[in-house]
Design an enzyme around this catalytic site. Sequence first.
Site, PDB file in Angstrom:
ATOM      1  N   ASP A  54       0.863  -1.246  -0.179  1.00 14.50           N
ATOM      2  CA  ASP A  54       0.170  -0.255  -0.400  1.00 14.50           C
ATOM      3  C   ASP A  54       0.967   1.210  -0.160  1.00 14.50           C
ATOM      4  O   ASP A  54       1.770   1.462   0.307  1.00 14.50           O
ATOM      5  CB  ASP A  54      -1.271  -0.097   1.761  1.00 14.50           C
ATOM      6  CG  ASP A  54      -1.336   0.951   1.371  1.00 14.50           C
ATOM      7  OD1 ASP A  54      -2.700   1.696   0.832  1.00 14.50           O
ATOM      8  OD2 ASP A  54      -1.680   1.416   2.453  1.00 14.50           O
ATOM      9  N   ASP A  56      -0.338   4.989   0.663  1.00 14.89           N
ATOM     10  CA  ASP A  56      -0.915   6.130   1.854  1.00 14.89           C
ATOM     11  C   ASP A  56      -0.398   5.526   3.314  1.00 14.89           C
ATOM     12  O   ASP A  56      -1.448   4.157   3.686  1.00 14.89           O
ATOM     13  CB  ASP A  56      -1.959   6.522   2.076  1.00 14.89           C
ATOM     14  CG  ASP A  56      -2.198   7.775   0.359  1.00 14.89           C
ATOM     15  OD1 ASP A  56      -1.979   8.907   0.224  1.00 14.89           O
ATOM     16  OD2 ASP A  56      -2.377   6.940  -0.703  1.00 14.89           O
ATOM     17  N   GLU A  63      -1.633  10.517   4.006  1.00 18.26           N
ATOM     18  CA  GLU A  63      -3.031  10.143   3.001  1.00 18.26           C
ATOM     19  C   GLU A  63      -2.816  11.473   2.104  1.00 18.26           C
ATOM     20  O   GLU A  63      -3.744  12.592   2.457  1.00 18.26           O
ATOM     21  CB  GLU A  63      -3.940  10.309   3.830  1.00 18.26           C
ATOM     22  CG  GLU A  63      -4.366   9.479   4.846  1.00 18.26           C
ATOM     23  CD  GLU A  63      -4.280   7.862   3.965  1.00 18.26           C
ATOM     24  OE1 GLU A  63      -4.810   7.468   3.266  1.00 18.26           O
ATOM     25  OE2 GLU A  63      -4.195   6.823   5.093  1.00 18.26           O
ATOM     26  N   SER A 143      -2.061   1.505  -4.698  1.00 16.44           N
ATOM     27  CA  SER A 143      -2.434   2.554  -4.022  1.00 16.44           C
ATOM     28  C   SER A 143      -4.307   2.224  -4.447  1.00 16.44           C
ATOM     29  O   SER A 143      -4.587   2.295  -5.286  1.00 16.44           O
ATOM     30  CB  SER A 143      -1.911   3.416  -3.886  1.00 16.44           C
ATOM     31  OG  SER A 143      -2.690   4.627  -2.907  1.00 16.44           O
ATOM     32  N   GLY A 144      -4.749   2.640  -3.112  1.00 16.72           N
ATOM     33  CA  GLY A 144      -6.367   3.643  -3.306  1.00 16.72           C
ATOM     34  C   GLY A 144      -6.130   5.412  -3.319  1.00 16.72           C
ATOM     35  O   GLY A 144      -7.183   5.378  -3.838  1.00 16.72           O
ATOM     36  N   LYS A 188      -6.674  -5.177  -5.515  1.00 15.60           N
ATOM     37  CA  LYS A 188      -5.507  -5.428  -4.534  1.00 15.60           C
ATOM     38  C   LYS A 188      -4.975  -7.012  -4.621  1.00 15.60           C
ATOM     39  O   LYS A 188      -4.048  -6.981  -4.869  1.00 15.60           O
ATOM     40  CB  LYS A 188      -5.110  -4.642  -3.032  1.00 15.60           C
ATOM     41  CG  LYS A 188      -4.772  -2.623  -3.141  1.00 15.60           C
ATOM     42  CD  LYS A 188      -4.549  -2.459  -2.067  1.00 15.60           C
ATOM     43  CE  LYS A 188      -4.422  -0.812  -1.500  1.00 15.60           C
ATOM     44  NZ  LYS A 188      -4.222  -0.522  -0.579  1.00 15.60           N
ATOM     45  N   ASP A 211      -1.780  -0.591   6.131  1.00 21.21           N
ATOM     46  CA  ASP A 211      -1.805  -0.130   7.353  1.00 21.21           C
ATOM     47  C   ASP A 211      -3.686  -0.360   7.550  1.00 21.21           C
ATOM     48  O   ASP A 211      -3.978   0.228   8.939  1.00 21.21           O
ATOM     49  CB  ASP A 211      -1.501   1.359   7.757  1.00 21.21           C
ATOM     50  CG  ASP A 211      -1.786   2.371   6.654  1.00 21.21           C
ATOM     51  OD1 ASP A 211      -2.980   2.780   7.238  1.00 21.21           O
ATOM     52  OD2 ASP A 211      -2.122   2.277   5.606  1.00 21.21           O
TER      53      ASP A 211
END
Length: 263
Positions: A54, A56, A63, A143-144, A188, A211
């Site tokens: 991931d 952020d 973020e 990454s979102g 993901k 996280d």
Amino acid sequence: MVGANHWIEPGLVGELRFTGDLASANAALDPLRGVADVLVLDEAVRSPRLLMSDMDSTMIANECIDELADYAGVKPQVAEITERAMQGELDFEAALRERVALLKGLSEHVIADCLVQRIRPMPGARTLVRTLSQRGADCVLVSGGFHSFADVIGAELGFHAVFANRLVIEHGHMTGELEGGIVDAARKAAILMDQSARQGLAPEQVIALGDGANDIPMLKAAGAGIAYHAKPAAIAAADAHIAHGDWTALLHALGIPRSEWSD
């Protein structure tokens, strides 16, 4: 159950090798977690061929959408939604679209300013990625967040590939919309499985880092899922949690001596 142990760095980092099941070892060592990072890993995962991470609050200390929202004057509203989404209280895609809509009209130039002025890598992130890369692991950032950030950060840290969401920008300004498919929790995990299949890797050859709740399927799909200063749901889903130190703790856990780290 316990085998030989030794100090890698006296008073700072120790390694304990044992035979037996991981659950029993985790339970026995749990009292130490209030004061130290204790990573119990199977021997098989100590030579990873694929690292999925991931971005952020995992590879960077920010973020990105919250930082953009600050430029737009809507950070409190966006940050609240971000926190609830990362705790798993909201549907990720719906929460993402709601937050992006609040960025409508923001100049695309703030992205470059934000990258320079605010975005900072997590301590040890560059060392972790580049060291594992030098040892033959493919490193993939999932990454979102947004490609506008992830492409730059991925290149800086040493990732080989980047998957993220795309902001729609017209006439130099954000429209408050996204284009293409959304990189959410399911996506993901799907990327991890696809990358593993392409290389013919077994699960124990894959490490995933995250996280928040959006990382849980990915953490579970990997041979070793590592949570980093994480939300409770991600900690519960992970095989190990780094709560005190930085990303170099994982290098120690993988048995890689400091002399072989790459900065």
